[in-house]
Write an enzyme that holds these catalytic residues in place. Sequence first.
Site, PDB file in Angstrom:
ATOM      1  N   THR A 179       0.829  -1.203   0.000  1.00 10.44           N
ATOM      2  CA  THR A 179       0.000   0.000   0.000  1.00 10.44           C
ATOM      3  C   THR A 179       0.863   1.253   0.000  1.00 10.44           C
ATOM      4  O   THR A 179       0.367   2.336  -0.227  1.00 10.44           O
ATOM      5  CB  THR A 179      -0.912   0.036   1.234  1.00 10.44           C
ATOM      6  OG1 THR A 179      -0.095  -0.159   2.391  1.00 10.44           O
ATOM      7  CG2 THR A 179      -1.954  -1.052   1.170  1.00 10.44           C
ATOM      8  N   GLU A 254       0.748 -15.482  30.792  1.00 11.09           N
ATOM      9  CA  GLU A 254       0.942 -16.904  30.526  1.00 11.09           C
ATOM     10  C   GLU A 254       1.356 -17.141  29.068  1.00 11.09           C
ATOM     11  O   GLU A 254       2.124 -18.047  28.772  1.00 11.09           O
ATOM     12  CB  GLU A 254      -0.359 -17.652  30.831  1.00 11.09           C
ATOM     13  CG  GLU A 254      -0.138 -19.036  31.393  1.00 11.09           C
ATOM     14  CD  GLU A 254      -1.432 -19.666  31.874  1.00 11.09           C
ATOM     15  OE1 GLU A 254      -1.667 -20.826  31.516  1.00 11.09           O
ATOM     16  OE2 GLU A 254      -2.195 -19.000  32.593  1.00 11.09           O
TER      17      GLU A 254
END
Length: 449
Positions: A179, A254
């Site tokens: 782009t 986690e």
Amino acid sequence: MRECISVHVGQAGVQIGNACWELFCLEHGIQADGTFGTQASKINDDDSFTTFFSETGNGKHVPRAVMVDLEPTVVDEVRAGTYRQLFHPEQLITGKEDAANNYARGHYTVGKESIDLVLDRIRKLTDACSGLQGFLIFHSFGGGTGSGFTSLLMERLSLDYGKKSKLEFAIYPAPQVSTAVVEPYNSILTTHTTLEHSDCAFMVDNEAIYDICRRNLDIERPTYTNLNRLISQIVSSITASLRFDGALNVDLTEFQTNLVPYPRIHFPLVTYAPIISAEKAYHEQLSVAEITSSCFEPNSQMVKCDPRHGKYMACCMLYRGDVVPKDVNVAIAAIKTKRTIQFVDWCPTGFKVGINYQPPTVVPGGDLAKVQRAVCMLSNTTAIAEAWARLDHKFDLMYAKRAFVHWYVGEGMEEGEFSEAREDLAALEKDYEEVGTDSFEEENEGEEF
């Protein structure tokens, strides 16, 4: 509660944000104006969804999110769109002039004017949290705002909220479709600046998603809406364990603990299955074994690279829907035997599994079929270094001629930043290479000295 705050930066970030919040609202039975629909009490059997939504006194649910762009048009669409009543007007922040695909404008000149306002709004959101666990930041690498402003924001968030996790969802410039000409510059500058501030970055490559839309969903000319809906399914899978109760609840830290062996090697590869259109789903039985197996197909990946050329360091399987641990164990055992999956020798176990009993939701009238179960795999593999190598090569071609550099220097950047950023990425490629080499080879080398 363990709240997460989402920050959507630039056009890509905001448009992905639209798709994600549309899906989150559907998943939690929240209507476009923020009130609960009829199904909501059945879906949200506990208040886990408050990690992403805050509740006002009159029963409205407001996303814990901020949308920022340095120019108004994209955010104006949100202000006038279906979900205009969902967001607090102060959560939608726009500047007057855009960053014009220029990292330096997003990071220095134009970005500087908005950063304090944005941090102020984020502060309001964090004050409303009882136990903030971190930030999810959505942006593209290629745009000026997405690259420059995001890296400025990450630096400031590190200052203000030192130990809180920051996870990125970043749109990586596609190898073929582009782009902006200066995407390689912006990408490498932003990666260099945010490398030490980001705890984990999930990269999504536009071209990989175009291909998935064409191949799996039979969409001849995919639009950004098609791409974003697919991306939102992935974001939803990754965050499902934060928003619903499951057999294995994963919080933000986690993820890092299980996926990031070294601080710099924090770019997991994302794979999602099944991505299938309604016509096909009708004729297929998508068992746990099948969807698990298709996660290891390179064409279900969100970044173009070939894991068969790399080694896995860690692997997280996030299942949702009608899945029991026994099926998962059988599926993974089958993969370990038949696939050419190579783990690095210093990480023998490798698979972490999360199961969430909430089946995947699809946007009505969208492209994806409603399925009973789905899996999202996050794997840290050395193959993703291919993506960096591609980008670095493009950077080198332009930088050798110092093409376009004056636009950056004109906005107050120093040319030294380019070479510094490029060296940092060369080091990152080297890090990936070293992680993949076996430890016993190194031991033998050590004896020569």
